[in-house]
Design a protein around this motif. Structure first.
Motif, PDB file in Angstrom:
ATOM      1  N   UNK A 150       0.848  -1.197   0.000  1.00 44.82           N
ATOM      2  CA  UNK A 150       0.000   0.000   0.000  1.00 44.82           C
ATOM      3  C   UNK A 150       0.882   1.245   0.000  1.00 44.82           C
ATOM      4  N   UNK A 151       0.647   2.212  -0.890  1.00 43.27           N
ATOM      5  CA  UNK A 151       1.485   3.421  -0.946  1.00 43.27           C
ATOM      6  C   UNK A 151       1.446   4.211   0.367  1.00 43.27           C
ATOM      7  N   UNK A 152       2.635   4.686   0.768  1.00 44.95           N
ATOM      8  CA  UNK A 152       2.764   5.483   1.995  1.00 44.95           C
ATOM      9  C   UNK A 152       3.510   6.777   1.658  1.00 44.95           C
ATOM     10  N   UNK A 153       2.906   7.900   2.039  1.00 42.91           N
ATOM     11  CA  UNK A 153       3.485   9.232   1.833  1.00 42.91           C
ATOM     12  C   UNK A 153       3.876   9.794   3.189  1.00 42.91           C
ATOM     13  N   UNK A 154       5.194  10.004   3.393  1.00 45.49           N
ATOM     14  CA  UNK A 154       5.656  10.507   4.684  1.00 45.49           C
ATOM     15  C   UNK A 154       5.924  12.009   4.596  1.00 45.49           C
ATOM     16  N   UNK A 155       5.552  12.707   5.681  1.00 41.52           N
ATOM     17  CA  UNK A 155       5.775  14.147   5.782  1.00 41.52           C
ATOM     18  C   UNK A 155       7.017  14.388   6.639  1.00 41.52           C
ATOM     19  N   UNK A 156       8.012  15.093   6.085  1.00 41.76           N
ATOM     20  CA  UNK A 156       9.252  15.382   6.819  1.00 41.76           C
ATOM     21  C   UNK A 156       9.626  16.841   6.622  1.00 41.76           C
ATOM     22  N   UNK A 157      10.639  17.267   7.369  1.00 43.93           N
ATOM     23  CA  UNK A 157      11.202  18.610   7.198  1.00 43.93           C
ATOM     24  C   UNK A 157      12.307  18.561   6.146  1.00 43.93           C
ATOM     25  N   UNK A 158      12.667  19.730   5.612  1.00 41.76           N
ATOM     26  CA  UNK A 158      13.678  19.808   4.553  1.00 41.76           C
ATOM     27  C   UNK A 158      15.025  19.255   4.969  1.00 41.76           C
ATOM     28  N   UNK A 159      15.389  19.401   6.240  1.00 41.60           N
ATOM     29  CA  UNK A 159      16.736  19.032   6.689  1.00 41.60           C
ATOM     30  C   UNK A 159      16.795  17.596   7.231  1.00 41.60           C
ATOM     31  N   UNK A 160      15.773  16.805   6.993  1.00 35.75           N
ATOM     32  CA  UNK A 160      15.710  15.453   7.569  1.00 35.75           C
ATOM     33  C   UNK A 160      16.037  14.377   6.524  1.00 35.75           C
ATOM     34  N   UNK A 161      17.187  14.528   5.860  1.00 39.86           N
ATOM     35  CA  UNK A 161      17.583  13.586   4.815  1.00 39.86           C
ATOM     36  C   UNK A 161      17.801  12.181   5.382  1.00 39.86           C
ATOM     37  N   UNK A 162      18.459  12.066   6.528  1.00 41.23           N
ATOM     38  CA  UNK A 162      18.703  10.745   7.131  1.00 41.23           C
ATOM     39  C   UNK A 162      17.395  10.060   7.511  1.00 41.23           C
ATOM     40  N   UNK A 163      16.436  10.873   7.941  1.00 40.64           N
ATOM     41  CA  UNK A 163      15.129  10.315   8.272  1.00 40.64           C
ATOM     42  C   UNK A 163      14.488   9.705   7.026  1.00 40.64           C
TER      43      UNK A 163
ATOM     44  N   UNK B 280       6.936   5.064   0.512  1.00 43.05           N
ATOM     45  CA  UNK B 280       6.881   5.110  -0.945  1.00 43.05           C
ATOM     46  C   UNK B 280       7.319   6.461  -1.493  1.00 43.05           C
ATOM     47  N   UNK B 281       6.940   7.544  -0.830  1.00 43.97           N
ATOM     48  CA  UNK B 281       7.264   8.894  -1.311  1.00 43.97           C
ATOM     49  C   UNK B 281       7.271   9.841  -0.113  1.00 43.97           C
ATOM     50  N   UNK B 282       7.700  11.104  -0.372  1.00 41.92           N
ATOM     51  CA  UNK B 282       7.833  12.082   0.712  1.00 41.92           C
ATOM     52  C   UNK B 282       7.248  13.416   0.288  1.00 41.92           C
ATOM     53  N   UNK B 283       6.827  14.180   1.300  1.00 40.99           N
ATOM     54  CA  UNK B 283       6.504  15.594   1.147  1.00 40.99           C
ATOM     55  C   UNK B 283       7.234  16.344   2.247  1.00 40.99           C
ATOM     56  N   UNK B 284       7.773  17.497   1.908  1.00 45.18           N
ATOM     57  CA  UNK B 284       8.498  18.281   2.915  1.00 45.18           C
ATOM     58  C   UNK B 284       7.671  19.491   3.322  1.00 45.18           C
ATOM     59  N   UNK B 285       7.809  19.854   4.588  1.00 45.53           N
ATOM     60  CA  UNK B 285       7.116  21.025   5.112  1.00 45.53           C
ATOM     61  C   UNK B 285       7.896  22.289   4.713  1.00 45.53           C
ATOM     62  N   UNK B 286       7.182  23.382   4.466  1.00 53.56           N
ATOM     63  CA  UNK B 286       5.719  23.523   4.410  1.00 53.56           C
ATOM     64  C   UNK B 286       5.154  22.848   3.157  1.00 53.56           C
ATOM     65  N   UNK B 287       3.942  22.336   3.278  1.00 54.94           N
ATOM     66  CA  UNK B 287       3.332  21.561   2.209  1.00 54.94           C
ATOM     67  C   UNK B 287       2.887  22.476   1.071  1.00 54.94           C
ATOM     68  N   UNK B 288       3.277  22.108  -0.138  1.00 56.75           N
ATOM     69  CA  UNK B 288       2.814  22.789  -1.337  1.00 56.75           C
ATOM     70  C   UNK B 288       1.571  22.047  -1.842  1.00 56.75           C
ATOM     71  N   UNK B 289       0.473  22.747  -1.971  1.00 61.98           N
ATOM     72  CA  UNK B 289      -0.796  22.112  -2.309  1.00 61.98           C
ATOM     73  C   UNK B 289      -0.752  21.409  -3.662  1.00 61.98           C
ATOM     74  N   UNK B 290      -0.157  22.069  -4.644  1.00 61.85           N
ATOM     75  CA  UNK B 290      -0.091  21.470  -5.979  1.00 61.85           C
ATOM     76  C   UNK B 290       0.735  20.197  -5.965  1.00 61.85           C
TER      77      UNK B 290
END
Length: 347
Positions: A78-91, A101-111
């Motif tokens: 099942x696809x999983x999208x994790x939310x992280x901060x920009x400086x959390x590369x090791x995470x 499966x994929x990532x989004x970094x804060x602040x979230x861009x709606x598009x």
């Protein structure tokens, strides 16, 4: 049916934002959880199409959440999208290792959120279609294989019946001893596949009798030593008839034909094998074949009473028969009686 999207974040503002964005996807609905443990329990028990999970959460962070969810059967893809901060590369590296499966970094861009969410939902759709296709192909292969096996079983049975026209044994004997053999194999702990292939191969145990002259094969009285020596050749003849086939069933039939007249104490034929040097299926068929031969009526003999035949097996345990096979036979005695009743000889 709308997509089900699970959102897990301990910040209420983020939950409201993600829930609103999910509604903009169109054909989708969300289940939101501010408590990671509660969200994990729900995701482990309910079907869904996409998980959105924050990394920074108390008690249970996003990486551990993903690890525990992926360990659940049926949640591996099942696809999983994790939310992280920009400086959390090791995470992000760790999250990939446990199954993100994929990532989004804060602040979230709606598009970006809408695009990535749609892509992941389509990825899930494609995986399901592939899984359904694979399941369909597996079922078709199973059907085709079943038809081949059925034809092979019919061929084996008809080949076995060919020997009947030269031997006073009956079709009932073939069926009974085959099912007795299957029963013994089951009691010995053989796999279902081994039990089935033994049941299919056992009827060919005496196919070599087609090569024995009538005046010996059909003799109503006791054979002379010279005649018995000729009769013993049927084991090798049966092996030669069957052994060069590419069929697993016929190969096993060849092994049984050659070995089922061996005796546990080494006094059998044709090779005078001893103990476990005799192939297991040969040892099994020896018990099944002798019991049914003793308890069946033939033109040259009356059927033995059951108690006499069972005592013969017990007396022969460790001498004629493998003790484990004898014990296994009697362990399934109720089934033996059912088989005996089911496959009676026709008048």
């Amino acid at each position: 049916m709308p997509y089900q999207i699970v959102i897990v974040d301990d910040t209420q503002v983020n939950l409201i934002l993600f829930d609103a964005l999910v509604k903009r996807l169109g054909d989708a609905q969300s289940a939101v959880f501010s408590d990671a443990q509660e969200g994990l329990r729900w995701a482990q028990e309910h079907p869904f199409d996409l998980l959105i999970v924050d990394y920074m959460m108390p008690e249970l962070d996003g990486i551990e959440f993903i690890r525990l969810l992926r360990a659940r059967p049926g949640r591996e893809d099942i696809p999983i999208l994790m939310i992280t901060a920009n400086d959390q590369k090791q995470v992000r590296y760790q999250a990939l290792e446990v199954g993100a499966t994929d990532f989004l970094t804060k602040p979230i861009d709606k598009t970006e959120f809408l695009a990535r969410a749609r892509n992941l939902l389509q990825l899930g759709d494609h995986r399901r279609k592939l899984a359904d296709r694979a399941q369909w192909l597996a079922e078709e292969v199973q059907k085709a294989t079943g038809e081949i096996v059925a034809r092979e079983r019919e061929t084996v049975f008809r080949l076995s019946k060919a020997a009947e026209y030269r031997d006073p044994e009956t079709g009932g004997h073939i069926l009974r001893m085959a099912h007795y053999s299957e029963l013994i194999a089951r009691e010995l702990g053989c796999s279902t596949q081994e039990q089935e292939v033994l049941r299919d191969a056992a009827p060919m145990h005496d196919i070599g009798k087609v090569g024995i002259a009538d005046h010996i094969l059909l003799k109503p009285g006791r054979l002379t030593p010279e005649e018995f020596e000729v009769m013993q050749h049927h084991a090798a003849i049966g092996y030669e008839i069957l052994s060069h086939s590419a069929s697993r069933v016929l190969q096993l039939g060849a092994e049984i034909a050659l070995s089922h007249h061996e005796k546990y104490d080494g006094s059998g034929y044709p090779k005078r094998l001893h103990g476990e040097d005799i192939p297991l299926f040969g040892r099994i068929v020896a018990v099944a074949d002798v019991f049914d031969a003793l308890t069946s009526e033939r033109p040259y003999k009356k059927a033995w009473p059951l108690d006499t035949a069972t005592q013969f097996l017990r007396n022969g345990s460790g001498k004629h028969f493998d003790p484990r096979c004898v014990d296994a036979f009697f362990a399934g005695w109720d089934t033996v009686m059912t088989i005996r009743e089911r496959f009676q000889d026709q008048a």
